[in-house]
Design a protein around this motif. Structure first.
Motif, PDB file in Angstrom:
ATOM      1  N   ALA A   1      30.878  54.882  40.931  1.00 36.35           N
ATOM      2  CA  ALA A   1      29.646  54.717  41.709  1.00 36.35           C
ATOM      3  C   ALA A   1      28.682  55.870  41.451  1.00 36.35           C
ATOM      4  CB  ALA A   1      29.982  54.610  43.192  1.00 36.35           C
ATOM      5  N   LEU A   2      29.208  57.081  41.399  1.00 38.10           N
ATOM      6  CA  LEU A   2      28.343  58.241  41.150  1.00 38.10           C
ATOM      7  C   LEU A   2      27.712  58.176  39.760  1.00 38.10           C
ATOM      8  CD1 LEU A   2      30.520  61.079  42.718  1.00 38.10           C
ATOM      9  CD2 LEU A   2      28.362  60.182  43.611  1.00 38.10           C
TER      10      LEU A   2
ATOM     11  N   ALA B   1      32.816  45.876  41.896  1.00 33.47           N
ATOM     12  CA  ALA B   1      33.116  44.761  40.997  1.00 33.47           C
ATOM     13  C   ALA B   1      33.841  45.241  39.749  1.00 33.47           C
ATOM     14  CB  ALA B   1      31.820  44.050  40.621  1.00 33.47           C
ATOM     15  N   GLN B   2      33.467  46.425  39.262  1.00 30.75           N
ATOM     16  CA  GLN B   2      34.115  46.971  38.069  1.00 30.75           C
ATOM     17  C   GLN B   2      35.586  47.272  38.332  1.00 30.75           C
ATOM     18  OE1 GLN B   2      31.936  50.208  36.319  1.00 30.75           O
ATOM     19  NE2 GLN B   2      33.385  50.497  34.639  1.00 30.75           N
ATOM     20  N   VAL B   3      35.876  47.860  39.499  1.00 29.30           N
ATOM     21  CA  VAL B   3      37.266  48.155  39.836  1.00 29.30           C
ATOM     22  C   VAL B   3      38.061  46.860  40.009  1.00 29.30           C
ATOM     23  CG1 VAL B   3      38.775  49.127  41.613  1.00 29.30           C
ATOM     24  CG2 VAL B   3      36.824  50.436  40.793  1.00 29.30           C
ATOM     25  N   GLU B   4      37.470  45.855  40.626  1.00 28.80           N
ATOM     26  CA  GLU B   4      38.151  44.562  40.752  1.00 28.80           C
ATOM     27  C   GLU B   4      38.502  44.006  39.375  1.00 28.80           C
ATOM     28  OE1 GLU B   4      39.419  42.924  43.126  1.00 28.80           O
ATOM     29  OE2 GLU B   4      38.398  43.375  45.016  1.00 28.80           O
ATOM     30  N   ALA B   5      37.585  44.117  38.432  1.00 25.01           N
ATOM     31  CA  ALA B   5      37.836  43.613  37.085  1.00 25.01           C
ATOM     32  C   ALA B   5      38.954  44.396  36.400  1.00 25.01           C
ATOM     33  CB  ALA B   5      36.552  43.679  36.264  1.00 25.01           C
ATOM     34  N   VAL B   6      38.959  45.716  36.588  1.00 27.32           N
ATOM     35  CA  VAL B   6      40.002  46.544  35.981  1.00 27.32           C
ATOM     36  C   VAL B   6      41.362  46.221  36.583  1.00 27.32           C
ATOM     37  CG1 VAL B   6      40.836  48.910  35.668  1.00 27.32           C
ATOM     38  CG2 VAL B   6      38.420  48.391  35.334  1.00 27.32           C
ATOM     39  N   ILE B   7      41.414  45.993  37.893  1.00 28.84           N
ATOM     40  CA  ILE B   7      42.677  45.605  38.533  1.00 28.84           C
ATOM     41  C   ILE B   7      43.229  44.347  37.880  1.00 28.84           C
ATOM     42  CG2 ILE B   7      43.695  44.675  40.661  1.00 28.84           C
ATOM     43  CD1 ILE B   7      41.803  46.575  42.203  1.00 28.84           C
ATOM     44  N   THR B   8      42.362  43.350  37.693  1.00 29.43           N
ATOM     45  CA  THR B   8      42.801  42.096  37.068  1.00 29.43           C
ATOM     46  C   THR B   8      43.298  42.335  35.651  1.00 29.43           C
ATOM     47  OG1 THR B   8      41.255  40.811  38.417  1.00 29.43           O
ATOM     48  CG2 THR B   8      42.066  39.778  36.396  1.00 29.43           C
ATOM     49  N   GLN B   9      42.567  43.134  34.881  1.00 27.04           N
ATOM     50  CA  GLN B   9      42.962  43.413  33.495  1.00 27.04           C
ATOM     51  C   GLN B   9      44.305  44.132  33.427  1.00 27.04           C
ATOM     52  OE1 GLN B   9      39.622  45.652  32.059  1.00 27.04           O
ATOM     53  NE2 GLN B   9      38.245  43.887  32.020  1.00 27.04           N
ATOM     54  N   LEU B  10      44.471  45.142  34.276  1.00 24.08           N
ATOM     55  CA  LEU B  10      45.726  45.900  34.272  1.00 24.08           C
ATOM     56  C   LEU B  10      46.904  45.036  34.702  1.00 24.08           C
ATOM     57  CD1 LEU B  10      44.460  49.264  35.810  1.00 24.08           C
ATOM     58  CD2 LEU B  10      45.396  48.980  33.504  1.00 24.08           C
ATOM     59  N   ALA B  11      46.701  44.233  35.741  1.00 23.17           N
ATOM     60  CA  ALA B  11      47.783  43.369  36.221  1.00 23.17           C
ATOM     61  C   ALA B  11      48.160  42.337  35.158  1.00 23.17           C
ATOM     62  CB  ALA B  11      47.368  42.678  37.518  1.00 23.17           C
ATOM     63  N   ASP B  12      47.161  41.765  34.495  1.00 29.68           N
ATOM     64  CA  ASP B  12      47.448  40.795  33.429  1.00 29.68           C
ATOM     65  C   ASP B  12      48.201  41.459  32.276  1.00 29.68           C
ATOM     66  OD1 ASP B  12      46.157  38.843  34.875  1.00 29.68           O
ATOM     67  OD2 ASP B  12      44.315  38.867  33.671  1.00 29.68           O
ATOM     68  N   HIS B  13      47.780  42.656  31.919  1.00 32.20           N
ATOM     69  CA  HIS B  13      48.453  43.397  30.842  1.00 32.20           C
ATOM     70  C   HIS B  13      49.911  43.676  31.215  1.00 32.20           C
ATOM     71  CE1 HIS B  13      48.967  46.180  27.501  1.00 32.20           C
ATOM     72  NE2 HIS B  13      49.424  47.088  28.341  1.00 32.20           N
ATOM     73  N   ALA B  14      50.139  44.049  32.484  1.00 25.27           N
ATOM     74  CA  ALA B  14      51.499  44.338  32.934  1.00 25.27           C
ATOM     75  C   ALA B  14      52.383  43.095  32.846  1.00 25.27           C
ATOM     76  CB  ALA B  14      51.463  44.866  34.369  1.00 25.27           C
TER      77      ALA B  14
END
Length: 354
Positions: free
Chosen positions: A273-274, A312-325
């Motif tokens: 955000a900053l 929204a960016q963090v939500e997208a990263v969560i999805t990407q990381l979880a899918d990768h896992a």
């Protein structure tokens, strides 16, 4: 679908914890009623929660050794991670000056209130701090004791203990990274991600998986395969926690609205955000972190974070990381039933409101 019952598992873990504390209470009984008060607060500290660490330890073990020869020994080993977690929370709440935990007074606040109500000498706040430090230390020692005495043969528990030591060292050092970042009052995304990884991600999922697998005699290759699943999932888990720390419903989280903002947490969410907010808005967010905030202030800062696109960016990263896992888990050489339950746990850890 599996026949694994998460509620029954949590009840089993709680039962093991209760029995362990019953034994500790008997040991400390000669010290008198003050020791009893310490045990009572320890019981509060290990009560409730999602038991993710215990669950990932359990299924890390069964991923390598599907047929568990001693269910009680495994339950004790898994529960030891919940004692480690309780220790970290007791210390963390004091360091962050948090007032509540799971809707109850934080440990240092509970002891502070006892001191004040009794009209004792000295500073109630200092008494609460001392009590929380001592209880956190005691829980930390008990966690290792519980694993060592879980019931596994000595040659089988040794690898688990070695991994537990790594977990303990990482989370304590990660806590120091966190308080140092807050003290400096600045953190870029990479620094915030390092704090996230060592303070929470590794000890929440990756290391519990490792400890369970180590107790089952996992090979180095199997441990590495579990890392490819557990580390990105742990990062996604903590990113979800960071979102809840700003946008979570207090009725669900048991913490005040925007608690991470009041505490001045320099999370990945805040760093993003900053970076992305307009200059004036970023300066307002930066200056407000770690200060007393009204409900209107919290709403304003939430708006800055949301408007920057960071949420929204963090939500997208969560999805990407979880899918990768989950993709890594599909390729891992583990028991099929364990793979199924671990996939369910991955969803539960990253798609939650508390």
């Amino acid at each position: 679908m599996t026949t694994w019952d998460p509620t029954a598992f949590r009840d089993q873990v709680q039962g093991v914890l209760d029995a362990f504390l019953d034994d500790r209470e008997a040991e400390l009984a000669p010290l008198g009623p003050d020791a009893g008060r310490l045990i009572a607060e320890a019981r509060t500290a290990v009560r409730g929660g999602k038991r993710f660490r215990a669950a990932f330890c359990h299924w890390g073990h069964r991923a390598i050794r599907p047929d568990v020869p001693d269910e009680l020994a495994l339950a004790r080993a898994c529960a030891s991670l919940e004692v480690l977690h309780a220790s970290a929370l007791v210390h963390d709440d004091y360091m962050d000056a948090s007032d509540t935990r799971r809707g109850r007074p934080a440990t240092h606040r509970a002891f502070e209130a006892e001191h004040r109500a009794a009209g004792w000498r000295g500073d109630p706040g200092q008494y609460g701090a001392a009590a929380a430090i001592l209880l956190g230390d005691l829980l930390l020692g008990w966690a290792e004791d519980m694993l060592r005495r879980s019931g596994f043969p000595a040659d089988e528990v040794a690898p688990g203990l070695a991994l537990f030591e790594q977990c303990r060292n990482e989370v304590i050092a990660g806590q120091f990274l966190d308080v140092s970042v807050q003290a400096r009052g600045r953190a870029d995304v990479d620094t915030a991600m390092t704090v996230l990884r060592y303070k929470s991600a590794k000890y929440s999922i990756e290391r519990p998986l490792h400890i369970g697998a180590g107790l089952a005699g996992a090979t180095t290759q199997q441990i590495e395969q579990l890392t490819r699943f557990g580390l990105p999932l742990g990062e996604a888990f903590q990113l979800r926690d960071d979102l809840l720390g700003v946008f979570g419903d207090p009725a669900e989280t048991g913490k005040p609205a925007g608690d991470d903002l009041v505490e001045g947490k320099r999370t990945v969410l805040v760093a993003l955000a900053l970076d992305a907010a307009p200059q004036a808005a970023a300066q307002r967010l930066d200056a407000a972190l770690g200060t007393p905030l009204s409900s209107a202030d919290v709403d304003e800062l939430r708006g800055i974070i949301d408007g920057s696109g960071a949420r929204a960016q963090v939500e997208a990263v969560i999805t990407q990381l979880a899918d990768h896992a989950v993709e890594a888990l599909r390729a891992a050489d583990v028991d099929d039933r364990a793979r199924e339950v671990l996939t369910e746990l991955a969803a539960a850890a990253t798609q939650r409101s508390v």
